[in-house]
Scaffold this motif. Structure first.
Motif, PDB file in Angstrom:
ATOM      1  N   GLN A  89       0.830  -1.208   0.000  1.00  0.00           N
ATOM      2  CA  GLN A  89       0.000   0.000   0.000  1.00  0.00           C
ATOM      3  C   GLN A  89       0.863   1.256   0.000  1.00  0.00           C
ATOM      4  OE1 GLN A  89      -0.490  -2.664   1.929  1.00  0.00           O
ATOM      5  NE2 GLN A  89      -2.417  -3.410   1.030  1.00  0.00           N
ATOM      6  N   GLU A  90       1.923   1.247   0.791  1.00  0.00           N
ATOM      7  CA  GLU A  90       2.822   2.406   0.826  1.00  0.00           C
ATOM      8  C   GLU A  90       3.491   2.634  -0.517  1.00  0.00           C
ATOM      9  OE1 GLU A  90       5.118   2.912   4.859  1.00  0.00           O
ATOM     10  OE2 GLU A  90       4.818   0.764   4.512  1.00  0.00           O
ATOM     11  N   ARG A  91       3.668   1.572  -1.267  1.00  0.00           N
ATOM     12  CA  ARG A  91       4.378   1.673  -2.546  1.00  0.00           C
ATOM     13  C   ARG A  91       3.429   1.761  -3.737  1.00  0.00           C
ATOM     14  NH1 ARG A  91       8.400  -3.083  -3.007  1.00  0.00           N
ATOM     15  NH2 ARG A  91       9.196  -1.807  -4.720  1.00  0.00           N
ATOM     16  N   GLU A  95       0.315  -4.029  -8.107  1.00  0.00           N
ATOM     17  CA  GLU A  95       0.741  -3.884  -9.510  1.00  0.00           C
ATOM     18  C   GLU A  95       1.926  -2.932  -9.624  1.00  0.00           C
ATOM     19  OE1 GLU A  95      -1.112  -2.469 -13.822  1.00  0.00           O
ATOM     20  OE2 GLU A  95      -2.463  -3.115 -12.208  1.00  0.00           O
ATOM     21  N   ALA A  96       1.872  -1.827  -8.900  1.00  0.00           N
ATOM     22  CA  ALA A  96       2.978  -0.862  -8.922  1.00  0.00           C
ATOM     23  C   ALA A  96       4.237  -1.471  -8.317  1.00  0.00           C
ATOM     24  CB  ALA A  96       2.579   0.401  -8.164  1.00  0.00           C
ATOM     25  N   ALA A 100       7.836  -1.953 -10.104  1.00  0.00           N
ATOM     26  CA  ALA A 100       9.011  -1.315  -9.506  1.00  0.00           C
ATOM     27  C   ALA A 100      10.081  -2.335  -9.160  1.00  0.00           C
ATOM     28  CB  ALA A 100       8.600  -0.542  -8.255  1.00  0.00           C
ATOM     29  N   ASP A 101       9.675  -3.516  -8.682  1.00  0.00           N
ATOM     30  CA  ASP A 101      10.654  -4.539  -8.330  1.00  0.00           C
ATOM     31  C   ASP A 101      11.399  -5.044  -9.563  1.00  0.00           C
ATOM     32  OD1 ASP A 101      10.225  -4.403  -5.643  1.00  0.00           O
ATOM     33  OD2 ASP A 101       8.919  -6.161  -5.524  1.00  0.00           O
TER      34      ASP A 101
END
Length: 482
Positions: A89-91, A95-96, A100-101
């Motif tokens: 949630q913070e990131r 999906e995001a 990002a990973d």
């Protein structure tokens, strides 16, 4: 031209190949100094994807990425200042996070292509080979294929933290723990996992670093936990001794100290007691007062370690947290440290002399971060019985550094007594570094044979190599008695 990372990687002679494949390759691992989180070992949850497993806790990789110009968002942007990983949630949601990973992973793959001669290139490919069976070099071209294969395997139960440790033959490991730690997770691990002993290490940095703003509160918390009222520095030392007993009851064999500036000047008890009271009251100490306090406390703790059967590890020479803006933004232990260059030989000599004069059966291991200190520390260790010149540490942990450390050790002490290697890592994928060390060790010994500098005595040299890889550490730390 030799093939990259073939079965005889680093092994340049027939003798080296025999010693490694016949005697060293399958030895178990006793990792006597690392920074693995015991909570994660207990919970044994999936490490996630390859970016998580490879990059979440490995400041060696972060450092290389930063040096290659990678954005900090792709290095530590997913980490809170306390070292924990941000939630989905913070990131921005699952999906995001997945996107990002993969970008983080790809940034590291691009960084690796620049790392000619860097141990990260060797370590990373040994990790791919030993854990995931991938024998090809990772590039941008095959990055997605390797990502998918590793992620499929990481989803399996046997690729959880405990499974990875078992896969590498880790029999025992020593984490790094504050004396006030409850050791909750060590206790839980001991209760439900018998395949590897996870032992705490006693690291009282906060009780020694009287210059820290956290010192007054730390001493007050120690007093509260001990349930006594400190009237003198002797009371503090006694309280730490009782915490040692607690650690020992939960499997601890070893203490650890990090010394990063002057740490000894001669001092009387009355002087040190006054300095202790001054620091506990939050007053600033002079350079000389700090050196007097630290030296006195190190010596008193060293005596207690000997009495209670602990090995005392002393790491000397880190210059930490040099990027103030990065420290403020992302916290400690993110790869912003370097070598200290202060001269400490008389100081460590005085500390060891005081400990061994009082406790002749003390056991210590000395590590230096600046390679200029190799000979000084190796010759100092040889002055005392059961004092070891420790493995190549941190910025020395590469092929040249390990070779030089072994050469220095072997010309200042009997190599056959060497206690071998450790990971000093926060990553569950770091254990092929033991293989890296073992190949370098066998290549060194085999090279002496090949050059006619030592006779080919396979049985005795094979036993020497086996002992260095595992048994010497078991014996030195007396782990078979605990």
């Amino acid at each position: 031209m030799k093939n990259f990372l073939d079965e005889n990687f680093i092994l340049q002679s027939e003798a080296a190949q025999i010693l490694y494949h016949k005697y060293a390759e399958n030895q178990p691992i006793f990792d006597f100094h690392n920074h693995l989180p015991p909570q994660e070992i207990y919970e044994n949850k999936s490490l996630g994807n390859l970016a998580n497993a490879w990059l979440d806790h490995d400041h060696y990789k972060w450092r290389a990425m930063r040096a290659a110009g990678v954005s900090e968002e792709l290095i530590t942007g997913h980490i809170r200042k306390d070292g924990s990983v941000k939630s989905d949630q913070e990131r921005g949601g699952a999906e995001a996070v997945a996107k990002a990973d993969y970008e983080r992973y790809l940034a590291f793959v691009r960084t690796l292509q620049l790392c000619v001669g860097n141990p990260l290139y060797h370590w990373s490919h040994l990790e791919l080979k030993r854990y995931f069976g991938i024998t090809e070099a990772v590039t941008e071209k095959n990055a997605r294929q390797i990502w998918d294969k590793c992620n499929q395997l990481l989803a399996k139960p046997e690729y959880s933290p405990r499974g990875l440790l078992e896969k590498m033959g880790v029999r025992e490991l020593c984490t790094t723990d504050d004396p006030l730690d409850s050791l909750e997770y060590h206790k839980k691990i001991a209760g439900d996992w018998k395949n590897c002993k996870v032992r705490p290490s006693f690291r009282p940095d906060l009780a020694i670093n009287a210059e820290s703003p956290a010192f007054p509160d730390y001493i007050s918390r120690l007093q509260e936990m001990d349930g006594t009222k400190f009237k003198s520095i002797s009371d503090m030392i006694s309280a730490l001794g009782r915490r040692m007993d607690f650690f020992k009851a939960n499997g601890s064999l070893v203490s650890d100290h990090s010394l990063e500036n002057d740490f000894y000047l001669p001092a009387s008890y009355d002087d040190v007691n006054c300095i202790f009271e001054k620091a506990w009251n939050g007053k600033k100490l002079s350079h000389e007062e700090l050196a007097k306090y630290k030296g006195w406390v190190l010596i008193e703790l060293g005596k207690l370690y000997a009495q209670k059967g602990f090995v005392m590890q002393i790491h000397i020479g880190a210059l930490r947290d040099q990027n103030a803006a990065l420290l403020e933004a992302s916290g400690k232990n993110i790869g912003e440290d370097s070598l200290q260059d202060f001269n400490f030989a008389p100081q460590i000599g005085a500390v060891l002399n005081a400990i061994y004069s009082a406790e002749p059966d003390a056991r210590t291991i000395l590590y230096n971060l600046n390679p200029k200190d190799n000979e000084a520390l190796a010759t100092m260790a040889a002055n005392f019985r059961n004092c070891q010149f420790g493995p190549a540490w941190w910025f020395n942990d590469h092929k040249d550094g390990i070779e030089e450390q072994i050469r220095v050790y072997s010309r200042t002490a009997p190599l056959g007594r060497y206690v071998g290697m450790l990971t000093d890592s926060r990553s569950f994928l770091s254990y092929p570094r033991h293989e890296y060390f073992r190949r370098i060790l066998c290549n060194y010994v085999g090279g002496l044979v090949e050059n006619g500098e030592f006779p080919w005595q396979e049985e005795s040299l094979g036993q020497l190599v086996k002992n260095i890889c595992y048994q010497n550490a078991v014996d030195f730390f007396a782990s078979d008695k605990s």
